[in-house]
Structures are given as structure tokens and as C-alpha cells.
Design an enzyme around this catalytic site. Structure first.
Site, PDB file in Angstrom:
ATOM      1  CG  ASP A 193      -5.917   5.800  -2.801  1.00  0.00           C
ATOM      2  OD1 ASP A 193      -4.858   5.455  -2.213  1.00  0.00           O
ATOM      3  OD2 ASP A 193      -7.023   5.323  -2.503  1.00  0.00           O
TER       4      ASP A 193
ATOM      5  CB  CYS B  11     -13.256 -21.579  17.105  1.00  0.00           C
ATOM      6  SG  CYS B  11     -12.053 -21.646  15.780  1.00  0.00           S
TER       7      CYS B  11
ATOM      8  CG  ASP C 163      -2.165   0.845   1.030  1.00  0.00           C
ATOM      9  OD1 ASP C 163      -2.227   1.573   0.013  1.00  0.00           O
ATOM     10  OD2 ASP C 163      -3.047   0.827   1.900  1.00  0.00           O
TER      11      ASP C 163
ATOM     12  CB  CYS D 102      -8.978 -22.803  14.554  1.00  0.00           C
ATOM     13  SG  CYS D 102      -8.313 -21.972  16.009  1.00  0.00           S
TER      14      CYS D 102
ATOM     15  CB  CYS E  60     -10.398 -23.035  19.359  1.00  0.00           C
ATOM     16  SG  CYS E  60     -10.177 -21.255  19.137  1.00  0.00           S
TER      17      CYS E  60
END
Lengths: 544, 544
Positions: A124, A276, A89, A278, A281
Site C-alpha cells: 500500500d 517496574c 509487511d 518485570c 527490573c
């Protein structure tokens, strides 16, 4: 500027699976790009690729320039130790937050070229939120001016440059911005400033912003939604045609003790259980996580957040392949009423959604309630039906409450009716057009009964009132516009029958069309069919 | 038979987090019990406990008896090598599948006692599906007879015995079965035969079956839903008061190449991506999984299925703690229209749901559409409002469209009205009762504005027609039944205003009550309030 940078592989709604070819390698989209802080990073980018499947990341060239520009031959891949695709960016976010940056548009373009970014963004001017219209216009115009000015600098460059769209919630300005930047040879576009819209849960505004940009940009270029990285909104944004996402939320939220899920954000301190599957977890309990030293806890939370985010993008991609992206959006819309509102707002974009959606995904359609009326399958059926109308000409049109099973023309009820028509009316039977009516698709001409998805859908029972009204309206429009001699409506005694009859009678009265109604408790009983046949015989005679 | 076997820790809707004390240890509920095949097992029970967090499993005593009964001193914990809590089933499933078993009710009770089951089931007769009513009645009566006959055999036993409820989809028989077995001293109950109901996606029937059982069983005993193990329906079943679940689906589906998710079942062969964050799905790609040798693939799929199933139960428990179990049900109901239908069917059980639900979970309520009208918070508010009516007596009742922010009584709009009332009406202002109306709660008396959840909810905009009708009906009922002198309705020009006005005028005409309507584009403009005050002054005078 590579024109062939983006190849489409599969589509559902306006979402697509694509392959984005960069000089650093190919990346599959839709893709989430974790924001890498070049100064400090809890999960190193190399691990992100190896363990989390992150094939693309984003970092900030402005911050790199501030901290590391004294280094000789500075290369971004070495700096952050990552051999996948890197987007940089430009510092525009810092303009939004701090009001300005200590670099120029040209300087930051050259810097991104020098450090070897695979994908790069011009400097921008983000529109921001709650900004007076004149200021918004200036951000749009200045961004366009900078995009124009960037073109000579980036010509022939093998970096893929991003041409941003600004305009915030001012949709006409978003449209103007998209039209003009879309004419410039940028291989990728981005939609700016959605962060505050998302933080304020203005998802209906976000939908309108994305649609305003998407309608006016070349469809064959990927669209990056700046600063969007919450898994709860991936399915919605992808369905509207966004291909790239970036966010530091996975890391920033972890530092603040916040736990991402596909339905929203939770605070670790409020968790008694970990909702969760994952690896983090499944390994730790909530109390273990809460009891960790801060550094360890932030690392575990960061990894959880990244797992959930990456897995949701896989879920979105699988749903594109299957053709169930709409259903996934509906599931995720239960994360917050504002997401459900955004889904309701899709109805006004149904035409654009339909035109951009693939016509056949093979998979049955699930209609839960009137939100599903905005689905391309529904819009497409109604459009197709308009073309069907001429074939009704010169015929006796019979509209009959659909039998309980699908496909309607393969049911015992219909087959028996067809036999009797043939037998009792002879050649006149060819002048009878049978159409079924049912929710939500409205009219199904008998011969189209097996056309997708007219026999491949499931609707939640009972339909809601909006669905009855919508169905009745569409049946009535069909009846009113059908260019035929006689119309017979055969109804049973369900709620849909009542809505359809009332609306058909109203519309026929308005248009001065005669309609005969056979009203019995069961639209398919022998007595009903007897009555229908005697009417058809009488009508047939009148014509002979 | 231990009376204190089950302790409640937390509740939401009819769902609860409990602690079930068995001789083999304590188990937290709601709990999923994976079915262990004593003969062959892909994931060994020991690993299930250590890596998957399974603190309780279920195995089949009838199969153990058939295969291993020649072993001396046979103990189930050693046989399957598991030191958590073990439930044994009795062979009833085999009766359902094969029509009979080679054991007797007494024999299988003694066998379960001898092998040291922590929780055990008598040999009941499953009702099955599509069975003539006489046969259903027989399964109910025979199960009750066997339960009665078991009592002397199990008295003083430290095993927790399960008293099953049968009756299938015959709700009156489920009720009879539950009433009678509920009077017997079983510490746990179970509801039989839901498997076929679930396989046919008849979730609305399942809801009615669970409710029929639950209404007639002692609430302080855990309820086991036999054969239920799909994560897509855990939130629904727990919300209705089920505490224990068992299924072999995680393993059987894996063998058939089927992949469980919280929104349904997929076939591995149809997966291009793995829509899941579990350790298996984060480690492998879809193609890797498909390319594995069969044994390895079945093992990986079994582990995935078990991770998803166990994680969903953690998600359900967290939502009970938070008070968001309803929201979780709504999200999961997007897995299939039949689940969404089941949610619509909760409206008829709203009274029972409300009586059983805790009154305050502190958390904001999310209303997505009219399905949310069945929420206990809505039912409870309407019930509370009935008790509020007497206090309106002798007053001038003002019903005014709610201001846009909450709590209503803290808004500038209301404060300014209250100040003017005080100033311009003096003592008469105490005879004015201000009530706000809004969707979906209907009437909010000003002084209750801050009562939970009247200022702690979010509703998806715009509300659906059912919600407008419901709100208008409740406002009209309040107006019609209010024992007050004068009623003034102050409306704006939104859709809700139109529904409320029309319904209030109708009901007032029916009941012969006078109602004065102030109809302006903005219910809170200065002109509107001027008009209201002049009416109140006039009414005040009439009383002085």
C-alpha cells in the site's frame, strides 16, 4: 481468503478478545507483534515465544527480499527461526521513509506467498503526515487500486491478506478508504500512518481516525493498527476496536536508552529507581543497569520493554473479560494530558461506542468525572429511558432526589413512601409514577432501580459541574417530554438539587408545562413526604 | 534517642526520600515493611531481602514473647533469620482485635530492648473505628500517658522508638495527639488506626487524618502509617508525607486467593489473564496459577503480591526524584472513585502542600483537570503574583489572552506587539504592563513568562468548567487589586475569554474600577493590536 479466520470470544466497549486462525496456527487477539529485524535481532524470536509469550511476530518481506532472495527455497519461519505465527509487511514503511521501493506490488505479493507468510500485507501507499490533500487522495486511491489488483493474485491463497486503510488525518478520506476496501474480501484490515500522529501525541486525532475506519469496516474482521506499539495507548486503541499492533519501539527505544512504561517513556539516564515489577527490573537496580556495557544494557532494556509491552496486553485482555476496559483507559490517560484529551473526545463517539458495546458485563461502573458520561452504560440508560416515557401517560409524575443508598426502591425511605401512598391514596396510588434523580444517570423510574447498572456504580464525590449540567439536562428533558398530567419535583438542598430544579423550571416554562416544586432541606423528611402526599391527594381528586 | 536518625535526600510534594539510620543498618525511605509472622512464614525473610529487595521488615514482639519467651538469649534477627533492619510492634494491634493483651507497657518495652529490635513501638491504644468520642479521647490520652511513661525506660537506648498518634477520624484529637507526642523526644512517629478507614475506602478521611497528624508533628521525623500496605495508596500516602508502611496484606490476601495490583485487588478465580509484569506473572499463565496445589499457589500469589508492592514503592521513589509524584497519584486514583474523591479533597490542603513542597523539580507539570488546581505549582504562582502587584502601580495594565505558544514573551505575536509599543509610544511604553491570561495559572506578567512552570506545563484540552471558573476568578482578583491607572482587557472568542471577561467586569463593577474591553474574534489580529495601541496612546497622553 478465509471467512472464518476470526472468532470472537469476549468483548468490552469495542474491544474484543478473538481467535485469529492462520495456516501457521491460531493467535489470540488483541495481540502485539514485535517487529523482527531479519538481519539483526537482540532478543531472538524463539526466545520471544518461549520466555515472553509472543505467539505472533511481524517482519519485513521487502528487507528479506533485498538481503536473502538469492537463497533457494527461502522460508520466513526458518530464516528468523520462529515457529509461531508470522506476519510480513510489504515495504510500505520504506515508501514512507525513503519515498519508494525497488519492487512492484505484484512481485512483493508473490514473494510473501513464496516465503510462507501466515499473514501478509499488500504494497500500500502510506499517507504520511502534513501532506497536501491531493497527495492524500492519491495515496488512498492508489492503495485501493492496488488492493483491487491484488485480489486475483491472492484468491484461494491460505495466507491471510491485509487490506490497508489510508487517509491520514483526513477523516472523510479514511471513511472512503475503509468503505471501499471493506467491500473487498480481505480477512484482515489495517489502519495506516498513525505513527506520526502518536509521536506528536495527537491522540484525539488518532481516536477520530480509528473511529472513521472502524465505522466503515466490517466489524467481524480484525483491525491492525500499523506501527502502534507503545503500551500507554493499548487500552485506548483496543477499546476503539483495534486487534493487532506492531512496533519496533521495544528494540529501537532500548538502543536509544529509553525505557517504556504503561504511562509513558523515560530515559534510563534519568532513572534512580526502576519503576517496574518485570523480571529485569526486580533483578537489577537502576545503577546496575546504567553501569552495564552497552550490549548488555541494550539487551536488558529490550527485555524490559518487551515484558512491559506484553504484560500490558495481558492487562488489557483481563480488563475486557472483567468489563473494566474503560477504567483501565482512564488510568492510562494519566500518562499524558493529550491522552486525557483523547478520552474527553470520546463523548462525540458515544453513540457508536454504545451500539458496539456488550450490554452487560456484571461489574460495577466507576464514574470518576464527566469523562465517564461517554460510557456506553450512560448512553444506553438514556436511550432506554426514552422508551419508558409512554408508560408515564395519565399518571402523576413525582421526581424525587434519590435516597442515599442503592437500589433506591429497597431503601427504608422509599418503602415508607410506597406504604403511605398505598394507604392514603388507595387506587389512585397506581396513577403515581415515582422517579428518582441522581448523578450521572439522571432519572431512575422506581421499578427500574435494580436494572444494571443503576444500582451498581460508584461515583467520585463531589461530581464535577459538567456532570451536574448533564444530569440536570437529562432530567429536564424527561420531565418536558413525559406525557403525564401533573409533575411534582421533590428536592433537597444539595448542589444537584439546585441544578436540576433550575433546569426543570426553565424547560417547563419553555414547553408550557406546569411543574410543582417541593423544596425542603431534606427531600425525604416526614414533612416533605406529608406535603407530597397532600399534593398527590389533591391531584388524584381532580381526576376521580 | 538519636536525633540524627533521619536524613533527607530528595523531596516532591510532602513526600521524601530519606535515609533512616538504625543500629541494624541504614534503610532508605519511603519503605514498605512486610509483616513477618514469627510462627509461620511463606516467603522467608532472608529470601525477601535477597530476591525482593526488602531491607526492612516488621514483626510482632508480643507474639514472639508469647511463643518464644522461654528461649535463652532470644534475639529477633536470629529468630526470623534476617540480617536487615527489624521493626517490632508491641501488641497494640492485638488490643484492637482482642480488646486487651497479657503484658504491660513497661514489660513489652523491656522485651523489645532485650531481643534487639532496631525500631520498636510502645504499647499504644489504637483508637479503632466507629468508637464514641469519649472512648477516642481515652485512647489518645492513654497513649500519650504511656508515651510519657516510656521516656525514662528508653532514654539512651540505641533502638529507635516510635511515638504513635491516635484519634481515628476525630481530627481535633489527632491534632492534639500529634502536638503532644511530637514534643516528646521520639525519633519516629506513627499514625494509628487507618486500617478500617482504608478497608472502607474512606480515602478522603485518610487524607484528613494524615494531614492533621503531619501538620502537628516535627517534619524532620519519619512518619509511619500503621497497617497500610496496599500499593494502590502508596503514592497518595507518600505525597502527604508518610515514610514507613507495614502490612500483612501481601500474605493474608494470597491465602484468600487475592491478587494485588496498583489499581486495586482482584480475585485469582476471576482472572483469565495476569495483568502484571512481575516474574511470577510472566512465568505462569492465569490457568496455571489457578491449577496449582494450594500451598504452591499461595506461595506464588504471595510472591506476586510482594513483587507488586515493592515495585510500587520503587515507582513512588522514582517519581519523587523526577517530580512526578502528583501525576502518579492521579494515575493510581483511577483505581477507585474513592481515591479520586480523596484527590479532589487535596484542594483544601493546598496551602500546607505548597509550603512543604520543593519549589523546583525542573520537570513539566501535567494538568489533567481541576484536581490539578491543588498542585503546589499553581498555589505558588498565585502567591507570587500577589507580590507582583505593587510593580503594576502607575502603569497601564493590559490583560491579553495568551498566544498559543509558550513561553508567551518569545512568540512572534508578543514580539511584534512589543516592537510596536516601543515605536509608537516611545517612553510611554515603559508605563505599559502587559500580562497574559491562560488556564490554569491565570495571570502571567510578560516578564515572568519563562518562570517555572509558566512555560513548562501541559494542560488537557478542553479544560473543565471548574478550571475556567478558577482561572477567571484569579484574573479578576488580580485586576481588581492591581494598583494601576487604566486596565485594558484584550479578549478573543474562546470559552476562557468569555469566563474571564464576565468575571472581570463583575468584579470591576463591584470595586468601582474602570475597565476597557477589546473584544474581537482573535485577540492577536492586527486590528485588535491597532485598537489596543490607540487606547494606550490616548491613555498615555492623559498622563504626560
Amino acid at each position: 481468503l478465509s471467512a472464518m479466520a476470526f472468532e470472537l470470544r469476549d468483548r468490552d466497549l469495542l474491544g474484543r478478545i478473538g481467535r485469529l486462525n492462520t495456516k501457521g496456527g491460531a493467535v489470540e487477539t488483541p495481540a502485539f507483534m514485535p517487529v523482527i529485524n531479519p538481519v539483526s535481532q537482540v532478543v531472538p524470536p524463539r526466545r520471544m515465544r518461549e520466555e515472553f509469550g509472543c505467539e505472533i511476530v511481524i517482519t519485513n518481506s521487502y528487507i528479506i527480499k533485498k538481503h536473502f532472495s538469492e537463497q533457494q527455497e527461502l522460508k520466513v519461519h526458518q530464516l528468523i527461526d520462529y515457529d509461531g505465527v508470522i506476519t510480513t509487511d510489504s515495504g510500505a514503511y520504506q515508501i514512507l521513509v525513503y519515498g519508494g521501493v525497488e519492487t512492484s506490488p505484484d512481485e512483493i505479493i508473490r514473494f510473501q506467498q513464496s516465503i510462507g507468510s501466515d499473514i501478509a500485507v499488500i504494497l500500500d501507499i502510506p499517507t504520511g503526515w502534513n501532506v497536501p490533500r491531493e497527495k492524500v487522495e492519491w495515496t488512498v486511491e492508489e492503495t485501493l487500486r492496488r488492493a483491487e489488483a491484488a485480489l486475483p493474485l491472492i484468491e484461494g491463497d491460505d495466507t491471510l491478506w491485509v487490506g490497508p486503510v489510508q487517509g491520514g488525518a483526513h477523516l472523510d478520506l479514511v471513511e472512503r478508504s475503509a468503505q471501499r476496501v471493506g467491500k473487498m474480501p480481505f480477512p484482515i484490515h489495517a489502519l495506516g500512518s498513525p505513527t506520526e500522529v502518536m509521536e506528536n501525541y495527537r491522540f484525539n486525532v488518532l481516536v477520530d481516525m480509528i473511529m472513521a475506519a472502524k465505522r466503515n469496516l466490517p466489524q467481524d474482521r480484525p483491525l491492525h493498527l500499523f506501527g502502534a506499539g507503545h503500551p500507554m495507548m493499548f487500552s485506548l486503541a483496543v477499546a476503539l476496536g483495534c486487534d493487532l499492533f506492531d512496533s519496533a519501539a521495544y528494540a529501537l527505544y532500548a538502543k536509544a536508552g529509553r525505557y517504556l512504561t504503561t504511562l509513558g517513556t523515560m530515559k534510563l539516564k534519568d532513572l534512580s529507581y526502576l519503576p517496574c515489577s518485570c523480571p529485569i527490573c526486580r533483578k537489577y537496580g537502576a545503577d546496575e543497569l546504567k553501569g552495564m556495557f552497552k550490549g548488555e544494557r541494550v539487551k536488558a532494556l529490550t527485555e524490559h520493554n518487551l515484558h512491559v509491552t506484553m504484560a500490558e496486553m495481558e492487562t488489557v485482555k483481563q480488563s475486557i473479560v472483567e468489563g473494566t476496559l474503560w477504567e483501565l483507559m482512564e488510568a492510562r490517560s494519566r500518562g499524558h494530558p493529550a491522552l486525557a484529551s483523547a478520552m474527553k473526545g470520546l463523548y462525540k463517539h458515544r453513540g457508536f461506542l454504545e451500539r458496539g458495546s456488550p450490554s452487560y458485563k456484571g461489574r460495577g461502573v466507576f464514574i470518576f468525572d464527566s469523562v465517564g458520561l461517554a460510557r456506553p452504560e450512560v448512553t444506553r440508560h438514556l436511550r432506554r429511558l426514552e422508551q419508558f416515557i409512554p408508560s408515564v401517560r395519565q399518571n402523576n409524575l413525582v421526581l424525587i432526589s434519590a435516597p442515599p443508598k442503592r437500589p433506591y426502591n429497597k431503601t427504608q425511605e422509599y418503602k415508607s413512601l410506597a406504604r403511605r401512598l398505598k394507604k392514603e391514596l388507595g387506587d389512585d396510588s397506581e396513577r403515581v409514577q415515582i422517579c428518582f434523580y441522581s448523578a450521572p444517570f439522571g432519572v431512575t423510574p422506581a421499578e427500574l432501580s435494580e436494572t444494571y447498572p443503576l444500582s451498581q456504580y460508584e461515583i467520585s464525590d463531589p461530581p464535577d459541574i459538567e456532570t451536574f449540567v448533564f444530569t440536570a439536562e437529562n432530567v429536564a428533558t424527561f420531565v418536558a417530554e413525559a406525557d403525564c398530567k401533573n409533575v411534582t419535583l421533590v428536592r433537597g438542598d444539595d448542589e444537584l438539587d439546585r441544578w436540576v430544579t433550575a433546569r426543570c423550571e426553565d424547560v417547563c416554562e419553555e414547553k408550557g408545562r406546569e411543574i410543582e416544586v417541593i423544596s425542603r432541606p431534606d427531600a425525604w423528611s416526614e414533612e416533605t413526604i406529608d406535603e407530597l402526599l397532600s399534593i398527590l391527594k389533591r391531584n388524584g381528586k381532580g381526576e376521580a
